[in-house]
Design a protein around this motif. Structure first.
Motif, PDB file in Angstrom:
ATOM      1  N   THR A  45       0.848  -1.190   0.000  1.00  0.00           N
ATOM      2  CA  THR A  45       0.000   0.000   0.000  1.00  0.00           C
ATOM      3  C   THR A  45       0.882   1.237   0.000  1.00  0.00           C
ATOM      4  N   PHE A  46       0.578   2.159  -0.908  1.00  0.00           N
ATOM      5  CA  PHE A  46       1.259   3.451  -0.964  1.00  0.00           C
ATOM      6  C   PHE A  46       0.415   4.451  -0.180  1.00  0.00           C
ATOM      7  N   VAL A  47       1.061   5.169   0.750  1.00  0.00           N
ATOM      8  CA  VAL A  47       0.345   6.111   1.607  1.00  0.00           C
ATOM      9  C   VAL A  47       1.092   7.440   1.660  1.00  0.00           C
ATOM     10  N   ASP A  48       0.508   8.396   2.391  1.00  0.00           N
ATOM     11  CA  ASP A  48       1.186   9.671   2.616  1.00  0.00           C
ATOM     12  C   ASP A  48       1.820   9.657   4.007  1.00  0.00           C
ATOM     13  N   ASP A  49       2.519  10.726   4.353  1.00  0.00           N
ATOM     14  CA  ASP A  49       3.214  10.787   5.639  1.00  0.00           C
ATOM     15  C   ASP A  49       2.253  10.734   6.827  1.00  0.00           C
ATOM     16  N   GLU A  50       1.101  11.359   6.686  1.00  0.00           N
ATOM     17  CA  GLU A  50       0.134  11.367   7.780  1.00  0.00           C
ATOM     18  C   GLU A  50      -0.341   9.945   8.101  1.00  0.00           C
ATOM     19  N   GLN A  51      -0.642   9.176   7.069  1.00  0.00           N
ATOM     20  CA  GLN A  51      -1.111   7.802   7.284  1.00  0.00           C
ATOM     21  C   GLN A  51      -0.027   6.921   7.895  1.00  0.00           C
ATOM     22  N   ILE A  52       1.206   7.017   7.381  1.00  0.00           N
ATOM     23  CA  ILE A  52       2.267   6.156   7.911  1.00  0.00           C
ATOM     24  C   ILE A  52       2.662   6.595   9.320  1.00  0.00           C
ATOM     25  N   HIS A  53       2.544   7.895   9.603  1.00  0.00           N
ATOM     26  CA  HIS A  53       2.802   8.397  10.957  1.00  0.00           C
ATOM     27  C   HIS A  53       1.823   7.748  11.935  1.00  0.00           C
ATOM     28  N   GLU A  54       0.568   7.736  11.565  1.00  0.00           N
ATOM     29  CA  GLU A  54      -0.467   7.144  12.412  1.00  0.00           C
ATOM     30  C   GLU A  54      -0.203   5.650  12.651  1.00  0.00           C
ATOM     31  N   LEU A  55       0.142   4.923  11.595  1.00  0.00           N
ATOM     32  CA  LEU A  55       0.435   3.492  11.730  1.00  0.00           C
ATOM     33  C   LEU A  55       1.670   3.260  12.589  1.00  0.00           C
ATOM     34  N   ASN A  56       2.695   4.059  12.380  1.00  0.00           N
ATOM     35  CA  ASN A  56       3.936   3.924  13.139  1.00  0.00           C
ATOM     36  C   ASN A  56       3.671   4.179  14.630  1.00  0.00           C
ATOM     37  N   ARG A  57       2.856   5.175  14.908  1.00  0.00           N
ATOM     38  CA  ARG A  57       2.507   5.495  16.301  1.00  0.00           C
ATOM     39  C   ARG A  57       1.659   4.380  16.925  1.00  0.00           C
ATOM     40  N   ASP A  58       0.637   3.954  16.200  1.00  0.00           N
ATOM     41  CA  ASP A  58      -0.308   2.986  16.753  1.00  0.00           C
ATOM     42  C   ASP A  58       0.280   1.579  16.896  1.00  0.00           C
ATOM     43  N   TYR A  59       1.109   1.160  15.959  1.00  0.00           N
ATOM     44  CA  TYR A  59       1.599  -0.220  15.973  1.00  0.00           C
ATOM     45  C   TYR A  59       3.014  -0.385  16.502  1.00  0.00           C
ATOM     46  N   ARG A  60       3.815   0.689  16.455  1.00  0.00           N
ATOM     47  CA  ARG A  60       5.194   0.569  16.915  1.00  0.00           C
ATOM     48  C   ARG A  60       5.503   1.499  18.084  1.00  0.00           C
ATOM     49  N   GLY A  61       4.568   2.377  18.413  1.00  0.00           N
ATOM     50  CA  GLY A  61       4.782   3.303  19.513  1.00  0.00           C
ATOM     51  C   GLY A  61       5.801   4.385  19.197  1.00  0.00           C
ATOM     52  N   ILE A  62       6.036   4.639  17.903  1.00  0.00           N
ATOM     53  CA  ILE A  62       6.983   5.668  17.475  1.00  0.00           C
ATOM     54  C   ILE A  62       6.179   6.796  16.835  1.00  0.00           C
ATOM     55  N   ASP A  63       6.176   7.965  17.460  1.00  0.00           N
ATOM     56  CA  ASP A  63       5.294   9.063  17.070  1.00  0.00           C
ATOM     57  C   ASP A  63       5.932   9.980  16.029  1.00  0.00           C
ATOM     58  N   ARG A  64       6.208   9.392  14.859  1.00  0.00           N
ATOM     59  CA  ARG A  64       6.720  10.170  13.724  1.00  0.00           C
ATOM     60  C   ARG A  64       6.521   9.343  12.455  1.00  0.00           C
ATOM     61  N   PRO A  65       6.541   9.999  11.303  1.00  0.00           N
ATOM     62  CA  PRO A  65       6.432   9.238  10.055  1.00  0.00           C
ATOM     63  C   PRO A  65       7.716   8.439   9.801  1.00  0.00           C
ATOM     64  N   THR A  66       7.600   7.419   9.010  1.00  0.00           N
ATOM     65  CA  THR A  66       8.743   6.612   8.593  1.00  0.00           C
ATOM     66  C   THR A  66       8.603   6.342   7.110  1.00  0.00           C
TER      67      THR A  66
END
Length: 165
Positions: A45-66
């Motif tokens: 899935t191709f996403v934008d920074d906002e979407q990947i930031h949310e996933l990174n925060r919710d699933y990895r506990g890292i509050d920034r985009p990757t």
């Protein structure tokens, strides 16, 4: 059966061309051959920074985009299919590929990194995709030796499909 790529685009910054998907499919086949994985499905899935930031925060506990996230599937999927289709032990469903996992790539982050590294966006997306695929197979880069091995495998695949620096 072979490795299959199922992809979706949830961002609007970059038009995903058929030629890019063809390159990623080739990279998937080459990486699979190198690793002895001859069939299965990878969801991209191709996403934008906002979407990947949310996933990174919710699933990895890292509050920034990757740039890329990988979510490997586990045996529970096979068990769920056995329940749904009432399979006997050892019996397989014909035509349903094993789902290896999901790879999510931030296009804005990939674009920025391609500019920083001085290579094409296609090459950066290819790199992130192969990187994500290797994570699905259990590779990691926490230690220097493991990182070197993973980087070597990624570069070998990219060279085979013409995505050089």
């Amino acid at each position: 059966m072979s490795l299959q790529l199922a992809w979706s685009n949830e961002q609007t910054e970059y038009d995903i061309k058929d030629s890019l998907i063809t390159l990623l499919e080739q990279a998937l086949q080459k990486a699979g051959e190198m690793e002895g994985v001859i069939d299965g499905e990878v969801a991209l899935t191709f996403v934008d920074d906002e979407q990947i930031h949310e996933l990174n925060r919710d699933y990895r506990g890292i509050d920034r985009p990757t740039d890329v996230l990988s979510f490997a599937m586990n045996d529970t999927v096979d068990e769920e299919l056995e329940i749904i289709y009432e399979l006997e032990e050892g019996e397989e469903i014909e035509g349903i590929p094993e789902v290896l996992g999901d790879i999510i790539i931030s296009i804005p982050r990939a674009k920025l990194q391609s500019e920083e590294y001085g290579h094409s966006l296609e090459r950066e997306i290819g790199f992130l995709f192969v990187h994500g695929f290797l994570h699905l197979l259990g590779y990691d880069h926490q230690e220097k030796e493991a990182e070197d091995e993973m980087m070597g495998k990624q570069e070998a695949v990219l060279v085979k499909v013409g995505l050089t620096r």
